[in-house]
Design an enzyme around this catalytic site. Structure first.
Site, PDB file in Angstrom:
ATOM      1  N   SER A 140      54.868  -1.163   6.860  1.00 41.93           N
ATOM      2  CA  SER A 140      54.867   0.283   7.126  1.00 41.93           C
ATOM      3  C   SER A 140      55.080   0.506   8.616  1.00 41.93           C
ATOM      4  O   SER A 140      54.650  -0.302   9.442  1.00 41.93           O
ATOM      5  CB  SER A 140      53.532   0.904   6.705  1.00 41.93           C
ATOM      6  OG  SER A 140      53.443   2.246   7.148  1.00 41.93           O
ATOM      7  N   TYR A 153      44.276   0.387   7.576  1.00 41.07           N
ATOM      8  CA  TYR A 153      45.568   0.298   6.890  1.00 41.07           C
ATOM      9  C   TYR A 153      46.668  -0.093   7.872  1.00 41.07           C
ATOM     10  O   TYR A 153      47.481  -0.989   7.594  1.00 41.07           O
ATOM     11  CB  TYR A 153      45.907   1.634   6.240  1.00 41.07           C
ATOM     12  CG  TYR A 153      47.255   1.665   5.567  1.00 41.07           C
ATOM     13  CD1 TYR A 153      47.436   1.086   4.313  1.00 41.07           C
ATOM     14  CD2 TYR A 153      48.351   2.275   6.176  1.00 41.07           C
ATOM     15  CE1 TYR A 153      48.682   1.109   3.692  1.00 41.07           C
ATOM     16  CE2 TYR A 153      49.589   2.300   5.562  1.00 41.07           C
ATOM     17  CZ  TYR A 153      49.757   1.721   4.321  1.00 41.07           C
ATOM     18  OH  TYR A 153      50.987   1.744   3.716  1.00 41.07           O
TER      19      TYR A 153
END
Length: 261
Positions: A140, A153
């Protein structure tokens, strides 16, 4: 025509994983689909087989479960037909760091970092020994953007990026291709599962567009594929700056600014 290799995809019941399954099936790859939701996997497998005729196997597994993870590792080590691993399974962080529980932290790290690392390790030796194979890790852009406020995350996705770069350096000379795909906000169920209304986000990419772009990067054998990055030179400049920084590190002594006068 030579037979295309089998692809194993984790997190394949929905979103990015299911879309990879659709696209790779259309290309003619046999598939092994891994996720927790057995019913959804079966429906997807039947649909893909009816549409494309490829063989689709379903492997229900929870990659945060040690027994399930070991079973999948064994399959990857022993099944020589599997030559593409798509490490897609993952979960998002819900809430700020101070709101996290120990159990939630453990699960997020187990699924986003431990599982893809162990699965990559399970195939790396076999791939290197046969001088072929591909490992695709879904990361990501949050992995290099702590400003987004998802500390855990983002850290797991930074790990995925670093892991992919390290695997590339070690495995590419042995004929193994490694790709890190770095999406930004993509329209999948991961948002709902994290308790976030995706419609409140200012910009969201369609999952089909994301995977199609990722596969173009795959065909080009890119190491880092960032579909939402519109100026590719930005990444290249970042990499050059990183390498320049490494060149300025001198290990024998502390920098002058840290030395007592």
């Amino acid at each position: 025509m030579s037979k295309l290799p089998t692809a194993l995809i984790t997190g394949a019941s929905s979103g990015i994983g299911a879309t990879y399954a659709q696209r790779l099936a259309r290309r003619g790859h046999a598939l092994v689909l891994v996720a927790r939701d057995h019913e959804r996997l079966n429906k997807l497998a039947a649909s893909l087989h009816d549409d494309t005729g490829v063989a689709v196997e379903v492997l229900p597994a929870d990659l945060t479960n040690p027994t399930d993870l070991v079973g999948l590792e064994t399959r990857l080590r022993e099944d020589s037909d599997i030559e593409v691993l798509v490490n897609n399974a993952g979960i998002a962080q819900s809430g700020r760091f101070v709101e996290q529980t120990a159990q939630g932290i453990d699960r997020l790290i187990a699924l986003n970092t431990t599982a893809p690392t162990r699965l990559a390790a399970a195939v790396a030796g076999r791939f290197a020994g046969s001088a072929r194979g591909a490992i695709v890790n879904i990361g990501s852009v949050v992995g290099f953007a702590p400003e987004f406020g998802t500390a855990i995350y983002g850290a797991t996705k930074a790990f995925v990026l670093f892991l992919s770069q390290g695997l590339h350096l070690e495995l590419s000379p042995k004929g193994v291709y490694v790709q890190a795909v770095l999406p930004a906000a993509t329209r999948t169920e991961i948002w709902e599962r994290a308790g976030i209304d995706v419609n409140t986000l200012p910009e969201v990419m369609d999952v089909g567009e994301l995977v199609d772009a990722a596969l173009i990067g795959f065909d080009r054998r890119e190491l880092i594929t960032i579909p939402p990055l519109h100026v590719a030179e930005r990444w290249e400049a970042l990499e050059q700056a990183r390498l320049s920084l490494l060149g300025d590190i001198r290990q024998a002594h502390a920098a002058q600014r840290y030395q007592l006068k």
